[in-house]
Each structure stands twice: as C-alpha cells, then as structure tokens.
Enzyme design. Structure first.
Site, mmCIF file in Angstrom:
data_model
loop_
_atom_site.group_PDB
_atom_site.id
_atom_site.type_symbol
_atom_site.label_atom_id
_atom_site.label_comp_id
_atom_site.label_asym_id
_atom_site.label_seq_id
_atom_site.Cartn_x
_atom_site.Cartn_y
_atom_site.Cartn_z
ATOM 1 N N ASP A 15 0.887 -1.162 0.000
ATOM 2 C CA ASP A 15 0.000 0.000 0.000
ATOM 3 C C ASP A 15 0.927 1.215 0.000
ATOM 4 O OD1 ASP A 15 -1.573 2.162 0.674
ATOM 5 O OD2 ASP A 15 -2.661 1.141 2.273
ATOM 6 N N TYR A 232 1.221 -0.731 15.076
ATOM 7 C CA TYR A 232 0.265 -0.757 13.975
ATOM 8 C C TYR A 232 0.676 0.222 12.885
ATOM 9 C CZ TYR A 232 -3.928 -0.274 11.222
ATOM 10 O OH TYR A 232 -4.808 -0.244 10.176
ATOM 11 N N LYS A 235 -2.527 -2.761 7.287
ATOM 12 C CA LYS A 235 -2.886 -4.176 7.261
ATOM 13 C C LYS A 235 -2.010 -4.947 6.290
ATOM 14 C CE LYS A 235 -4.580 -6.147 9.515
ATOM 15 N NZ LYS A 235 -4.234 -5.793 10.861
HETATM 16 C C1 F6R Z 1 -7.955 -1.041 7.871
HETATM 17 C C2 F6R Z 1 -7.692 0.319 7.355
HETATM 18 C C3 F6R Z 1 -8.613 1.393 7.759
HETATM 19 C C4 F6R Z 1 -7.946 2.400 8.695
HETATM 20 C C5 F6R Z 1 -8.940 3.490 9.164
HETATM 21 C C6 F6R Z 1 -8.259 4.541 10.030
HETATM 22 O O1 F6R Z 1 -6.984 -1.911 7.444
HETATM 23 O O2 F6R Z 1 -6.756 0.559 6.647
HETATM 24 O O3 F6R Z 1 -9.779 0.872 8.342
HETATM 25 O O4 F6R Z 1 -7.415 1.733 9.799
HETATM 26 O O5 F6R Z 1 -9.500 4.140 8.049
HETATM 27 O O6 F6R Z 1 -7.203 5.076 9.300
HETATM 28 P P1 F6R Z 1 -6.333 6.305 9.828
HETATM 29 O O7 F6R Z 1 -5.859 5.919 11.203
HETATM 30 O O8 F6R Z 1 -5.243 6.381 8.802
HETATM 31 O O9 F6R Z 1 -7.227 7.503 9.845
HETATM 32 MG MG MG Z 2 -4.135 2.089 3.169
HETATM 33 MG MG MG Z 3 -4.977 -2.338 2.009
#
Ligand code: F6R
Ligand code: MG
Ligand code: MG
Length: 368
Positions: A15, A232, A235
């Site tokens: 990503d 974290y 993913k």
């Molecule tokens: C799950 C994913 C999303 C983010 C969520 C919060 O794998 O990528 O669900 O975890 O959108 O993202 P941030 O913390 O970047 O605002």
């Molecule tokens: Mg992403």
């Molecule tokens: Mg992804």
C-alpha cells in the site's frame, strides 16, 4: 525448450497511498507502476508482468527466470513502490508510502513492509494459475481456504477421485510469533495441522506441495506488518498463488473454497472481524466501515514465462450468493458495535486506547 523452462512467479504488493482514504488506488499510481515494469521488460530484466490492485493495495505480478528471493527482482519491486510513493506524495494521496517501513533497500523486500508470494516451477504442458489478493485483512486469512482446497474432500473432489492427488498434500506452517516452521502431511496429520492453523494470528500456511512428487502447488505471503514495525502501521492484505489442474485441484475446486465468506481479522482500524467477500476486480473498493474485507482472484495461463490474462475469476453470478451472505454477515457483525467478537480481542487489536483509559480510571477500581 518450450514447456520445459523453469519460471519464477513473484507477486509483490504494498500500500503506497490510498484514494480516497484507504478505499482504492489512483490511476496515476497504476500507470507509474506499469511504465516501470514495461521498461524492465524491454530491458529483458523480467519475462512478463501485470499490475493490478485490490482496494488500496498495489499488486505487482512478475515472471522471470532468477528464482525466489532474487535481489534484482526484489530491488525492482522496491524501486517501483518508491517511485509510486513519490507520486502519491505529490498527489497528497492518503498514507503515502504507508507500507515502506525501511529507508534503504537491503537485498530482499521481506521484512521491509511489502508482502511477497513467490514460487519457482517447471512449466507443465499447460500452466493454469490463480493469484488471490485481499484487502482489509491479515496474513493468516488463507489458512481456511488452503485447508479446504488441499485437504478437504468435501471441497475438492479430486482428493478422492484423481489418482494423482490421492496421496494428499503437505502444508508448511510458519510460527510468525515464536519463529520456526514445520511441515505437516495431510491426510495423516490433518488434526495436528488444524490444531495449529486454526490460530490464524500466529500459525500461517506458507506453501503447499503435492505429496507424491513434492511439486509446489501454493505459495502465500506471510509477512506481518505489525511484527515488522513493532506497532500498527496498516494491514498485511496478503496475496497467494495457486497452481491448478492436471493432478492439482481444478480451478473450480480452488475457487469453491471462497463460496464460504469466512470471518477474518483486519476490518476497520485493523481491529475488527468480518467476512471475506469474493468480488470481481471493479468491486474491490471496501467502503462500508472500510470493508468488509475483500478478495479478488486473477487467473492466468503461464506460457513460456508469458502471463496470459488476467481473467477476473470472481466475475461470475455463481458467487452472488457468497457476496449476499457476506453482506448479511456484515450486518450481523456490525450490530455488535465495539463489542467482541466483532471487535478483536484486546491483544489482537492493532491499536487501543486501553492504557490511557486505565490510567484515567486509576484508583477508581474498588474491591468488590
Ligand atoms: C484497515 C484500514 C482502515 C484504517 C482506518 C483509520 O486496514 O486501513 O480501516 O485503519 O481508516 O485510518 P487512519 O488511522 O489512517 O485515519
Ligand atoms: Mg491504506
Ligand atoms: Mg490495504
């Protein structure tokens, strides 16, 4: 000689920036990756390539003759991701360079953030291959379908009625937390295999081989981003390669395992459980609560290293019922809101406010 050459298939993904949020990929990123791999092919560095995407993940599918873990091929993929990250930064795409966890390339992208599934094999007379790519889920999501495809006769008729498959398959399993790996032979060690791989957050099937001749049948990306980074960062969104037909599970037997949208971890903030929905390429845009988790399947015929395809394998109304079931399961799981088992157990959540909450409430826990 045609049909006898050894070929390596490398699927390397990362990503490098989302559009919009974590939903999809901007066309300029895809164009940049295609251009770079086109140049590599012109120079003879790779035999063939395809660029796909699943949700916000950029998927590089490359054939070459240099074997697995080759520094030139891994270096090429790293360069593509780095250049695409620059484009993502210019466009202010979301989470630009999210999965590139190290600054300098050191010979292999494993341990640097990207996910890798690779296998080297001698091309058969005809070589049908499926490549699975998932978004909003973790490594370990392939354990259940791999078991069904290679060890469950209720899924794979060939295990019972194809003499070439009767001896079964061996599963190599990695312990991604404790370290080490083990090979278990099915059907003889089926129960031991299930005892391990039911714990999808720790034990991951990495490869599957045919018992009768040790022919490689499947390879998986097992990299866990949170273990690499120690926190974290996104993913894993793993990938998987499966060879099919002629003494291996048929294309339809492999895909059959995805008619059951099993629950996987990784939905919203990497901290929720949801069904893995099999979709066609254009439907791999997880927007409901950043999900539910998706899987696409790209079919190829590999011919003298050339990738004929991709064919969009879940673009079939026969998978509508799995998609509908995934939709209903999503409704049901979402009804739990912040409660387990929709929300992952505390130690498997990708991040949590618990330390802060406990600190705030310190001293207020009284003896019952
Ligand atoms: C799950 C994913 C999303 C983010 C969520 C919060 O794998 O990528 O669900 O975890 O959108 O993202 P941030 O913390 O970047 O605002
Ligand atoms: Mg992403
Ligand atoms: Mg992804």
């Amino acid at each position: 000689m045609a049909g006898k050459s050894k070929v390596t298939l490398s699927v390397i993904k990362a990503d490098v920036g989302g559009f919009v949020g974590h939903t999809s990929i901007h066309p300029e990123i895809l164009d940049t990756a295609k251009e770079r791999l086109h140049n590599a092919k012109e120079k003879g560095a790779v035999l063939d390539y395809h660029v796909l995407r699943c949700g916000d993940d950029l998927e590089l599918i490359i054939t070459h003759d240099r074997g697995c873990d080759n520094p030139d091929i891994h270096g090429l993929a790293w360069n593509v991701f780095t250049v695409c990250t620059e484009v993502a930064k210019e466009l202010k795409l979301y989470g630009a360079g999210q999965d590139l966890l190290k600054d300098a390339f050191s010979g292999n992208v494993k341990g640097m953030g990207p996910g890798v599934a690779e296998m080297e094999f001698t091309e058969r007379k005809s070589e049908p291959i499926l490549i699975f790519m998932a978004d909003k889920t973790s490594s370990g999501a392939w354990n259940l379908p791999l078991y069904k495809v290679f060890a469950d006769p209720f899924n794979t008729a060939g295990l019972v009625i194809d003499p070439k498959m009767m001896a079964g398959f061996s599963f190599r399993v990695e312990d991604v937390k404790g370290g080490g790996e083990i090979t278990l032979k099915c059907p003889f060690e089926t129960h031991q295999l299930l005892a391990l791989i039911g714990t999808t957050s720790r034990y991951m099937v990495s490869t599957v081989c045919r018992n009768s001749d040790n022919e490689i049948a499947a390879a998986v990306s097992t990299q866990k981003l949170s273990l690499i980074a120690g926190r974290y960062v996104g993913k894993d969104d793993p990938v998987m390669i499966v060879r099919c037909q002629s003494g291996l599970p048929a294309v339809g037997e492999v895909l059959e395992a995805f008619t059951f949208p099993h629950l996987v971890s990784g939905w919203m903030r990497g901290s929720h459980t949801g069904p893995l929905m099999p979709v066609s390429f254009y439907e791999a845009n997880p927007t409901r609560f950043d999900g539910p988790p998706r899987v696409i399947a790209a079919g190829f015929q590999v011919a003298d290293g050339k990738l004929l395809g991709p064919h969009d394998m879940f673009d079939d109304p026969a998978f509508d019922s799995a998609r509908r079931l995934a939709g209903r399961v999503s409704d049901y799981m979402r009804g739990h809101g912040p409660f387990e088992p929709h929300r992952l157990p505390e130690d498997e959540m990708e991040y949590t406010t618990m330390p802060e909450v406990l600190k705030l409430l310190e001293g207020r826990f009284k003896k019952a």
